[in-house]
Every structure is written in C-alpha cells, then in structure tokens.
Design an enzyme around this catalytic site. Structure first.
Site: not given
Ligand code: ARG
Length: 449
Positions: A153, A274, A280, A287
């Site tokens: 979980h 970024s 970043k 992804e």
C-alpha cells in the site's frame, strides 16, 4: 496485377487508403526468402526448370540488395511489399517473373512473411530481455545487502534489500521470456502452400519449403492458415505484459528518484532538465516507459478487435495487423535497450535507504513473531504489538525505545534484541525470503542461467 477483370484503374484515394507498402516494406528479407523457397519447390513440381529457377533466385537477390542499399523505389500502385518485389523482379528478368506466383497467393505469402518476421523479432527481444536482466542483476549484486523498507500500500512494511527488490523484476522478465519462447512454437509453422484459402491444384512440397525457411512444421488447414492471426494477438499480449512489468519498474524508480524517497540517482545521461526550473533532474525515461505501455495495450486491443467479427477466410481487415505489431516491437526494442543502459548506470543512495530502514516500526512483525516464539498465539501477539505501536505513535517515542513491559509483562528485556536489522534480515531465510544468503544464492543462480 488484376487488369484482366477490370476496365478502370484503381482510384487514387483507394490506392492511398489500401496501400501497406509504407509500413510492410520491412518484411522484404522474409518475402524474398519465402519466394526463393517457393521457387525451388516449383522446380521439383515441374513448373520451373533449373535455369529458370536460377534466374528468379538471382533476380530476387538483386531486388533484396537494391532494397537494403536504399536503391529501390517503392510504389503505392503496387500496394504492398509482395507486389512491389514481384513487379521489380519482372522488370529485371522479364515475363519469367510471372511464373513465381504459381500456386501461391498473397494470402499465404503475407502469413508466411509475418510469421518469419515475428520469429526474428522474438529472438531479438529474448536477447534484449536477457540484457535487461543482466543490468538488474548487476545492480542487485552491487547492492545485494543494502536494506530498505519493503512496501505494501506504499506504506512501510518489512525490511528487504535493494538486491531482493531488483531480483523481483528479474523474475518477471524470466516469465516474459518463457512466454515468448512458448509463443515462438506457435509462430514457427509454415502456412506457405495454403494458397488463397484452399491450397492449390499444383502440388508443391510444403515440407521442403518449410524446412528451407526454418519452420518446424506446416499448417494443417488451409483456411485457418491464411486467416489465423492468433499468434499476433498472443505476441501483442506478451508484449503488453512486458510493458506492464517495465512500467511497474519505472514507477518504483520514479519514486526512488524523488527527493521524498531519494533512494536512487539516475545518471545525468539518462535524465532531463527543465527549461524553466534550474534544479530539476527528471526521470523522463521511466515516465516514457510507463506512458508507452499505453500503446502496447492499445495495439493488443486493436488486433483483438480487428479479428473478432471476421468470417473465414482472408478479409482485408487483416492488413490492419501489421502496424500494431510493428509498433509494439519497435516500442519494446527501444524501451528494453534504454532501460538496460539506464539501470546499469543507476546508483543507490545507501544512506537514504539506511535512514528509511531504521524506522523500528518495520520490525513490528518481528516483535509479534518473538512473542509467538514465547508461546503467545499470533492473534494476541498482534494485538499486544499493535498497542505498543499505538503507544509509540501517540507518545512520539520510537518503538525500540519504549518500555514495552508497561504494555504487557510478556515483553521481557530480551524482546529488545528484535530491533536489529541485520538479525531481522538473516532470520528471513525461508526459500524466497530476503536473507542475504538467499539473495546471493539467487544472484548466482540467475548468473548461471
Ligand atoms: N497487404 C496485404 C495484407 O497485409 C496482403 C494480402 C493481400 N491479399 C488480398 N487478398 N488482398 O493483408
């Protein structure tokens, strides 16, 4: 090719709509191999003499070279790779080229080419899956004993190690390989000789053709053989499941690379920055892998939907099998390569793992197990430890620093020995559990497999 029956040319829009050459050109080496095997069988069937066969074979080899050298102009008037090659052959060797299609249809031809293409793709993907396993094993070995929390979980559960966590993915990929090896058996059967749907009145030696093309056997029902795309649906499922596994791995790595977890660092070479936020470092590869899994699922849905309402035998709908197939193979090929490279270069931040794993609540189950070993039934032990955890949470005192005997006299001084991560890990020595000895044995097993 069908000018005898028709008095009008195909409309431009129909040509545009129906062409498959823009994507099925990649079947060309298989189409040529299939045609040469077919032509050789025509010799024993008395359709071609040896000299004619040699002319056809040489012509086909030249066409193959032209295509691989980029000296071939594909035409959409010729619709697909089969007719493009036959037309080029006839241009090279004259009317003799017109004999090649005797006792053959594009229906058994395309089924043959696609099976040969799938067979080669399976073999490539099997080796790429092995490379990704090797990359995971490399990191599993390097961080075999680096303890971190295992989650259920997404809540901290029990201690495991990076080695154990990464080996879980090695297992998934092994099942993926097994599935592909099994699917390969159903792919590697020759439909050539099934003709348009009902074989041919000209008897070609189908076994000899199959043998030349490396097939294990020949199909046994011509109608099934030319309309069967089960093997594509099956492969697209196998690819979709590989995508699911890669996507789960991606998600773990995305979490690990966040500042909140900070368990892992990916190389600058495998991350992106970024355009706006200078700090970043984004895990785009993970992804993209997670995102591209959607295409793999979509391609499976496309083929299942395309075949569901088709009457026997060939229907042009079946041409829609190739783009999903090619797309899934291309997508997976690159995904497996880039993930293997990225994982090999991934570093684990052992301090962050150690800090997360030093939460004594990770050993709450071990404390209950300790009570069980003192003769207390597990349900009572669970409740007593639950009370201890509640006391720890409410007082802000870590579980390993509480005076547990105040909760129940069953907790004697010896109970505190439970709060040692190395002991806790070593105690997990059942087959499949993450003791370091087990993990090392698993790594050795995978390396020898
Ligand atoms: N390009 C076609 C396909 O991919 C080849 C078979 C064409 N057969 C036919 N009867 N029109 O399915």
């Amino acid at each position: 090719m069908w000018k005898g029956r028709f008095s009008k040319n195909t409309a431009d829009l129909v040509q545009q709509y129906g062409e498959s050459i823009s994507y099925d050109w990649r079947l060309y080496p298989h189409d040529i191999a299939g045609s040469i095997a077919h032509a050789r069988a025509q010799v024993s069937a008395g359709i071609l003499n040896q000299d004619e066969f040699l002319k056809i074979e040489t012509g086909l080899r030249e066409v193959e070279q032209d295509i691989s050298a980029g000296n071939f102009e594909f035409s959409i008037e010729a619709e697909d790779i089969h007719m493009n090659i036959e037309a080029a052959l006839t241009t090279k060797i004259g009317p003799l080229g017109g004999k090649l299609h005797t006792a053959r249809s594009r229906n058994d031809q395309v089924a043959t080419d696609t099976r040969l293409y799938c067979r080669a793709a399976i073999d490539d993907l099997l080796s790429l899956l092995s490379s990704l396993q090797a990359a995971l094993l490399n990191r599993a070995e390097r961080y075999a004993g680096t303890i971190l929390p295992g989650y259920t979980h997404l809540q901290r559960g029990q201690p495991v190690t990076i080695g154990h966590h990464l080996l879980a993915y090695v297992e998934m990929l092994a099942r993926d390989k097994n599935r592909l090896q099994d699917a390969r058996k159903r792919v590697n059967i020759s439909p050539l000789g099934s003709g348009a749907l009902a074989g041919s009145t000209i008897n070609l030696d189908r076994e000899a053709i199959a043998k030349e093309l490396g097939f294990d056997s020949v199909t046994t029902n011509s109608m099934d053989a030319i309309s069967d795309r089960d093997y594509i649906a099956e492969l697209l499922f196998d690819f979709a499941l590989i995508g699911a596994h890669l996507s789960r791995l991606s998600e773990d790595l995305i979490l690990w690379c966040s500042s909140e977890f900070a368990f892992a660092t990916l190389s600058d070479a495998h991350t992106t920055g970024s355009s706006l936020m200078p700090q970043k470092k984004n895990p785009d590869v993970c992804e993209l892998t997670r995102g591209k899994t959607g295409r793999l699922y979509g391609n499976l849905t496309a083929i299942l939907t395309a075949i569901k309402g088709l009457p026997l035998t060939y229907n042009r709908d079946l041409q829609e099998d190739k783009e999903p197939l090619f797309d899934s193979i291309d997508t997976l090929t690159l995904a497996l390569k880039v993930n293997a490279e990225m994982i090999t270069a991934m570093e684990i931040n052992e301090d962050a793992c150690q800090a997360a794993a030093s939460d004594p609540l990770l050993l709450a189950t071990d404390l209950a197990d300790w009570l069980v070993k003192q003769g207390i039934p597990f349900r009572s032990a669970h409740e007593l430890v639950g009370k201890a955890v509640a006391a720890s949470v409410h007082s802000g005192t870590p579980l390993d620093q509480l005076d547990l005997s105040q909760i129940d006299p069953a907790f004697t001084k010896e109970a505190s020995a439970v709060f040692d991560l190395q002991t806790a890990l070593a105690a997990r020595s059942n087959p499949g559990a993450p003791s370091l000895d087990n993990i090392k044995a698993q790594i050795a097993r995978w390396k020898n497999s």
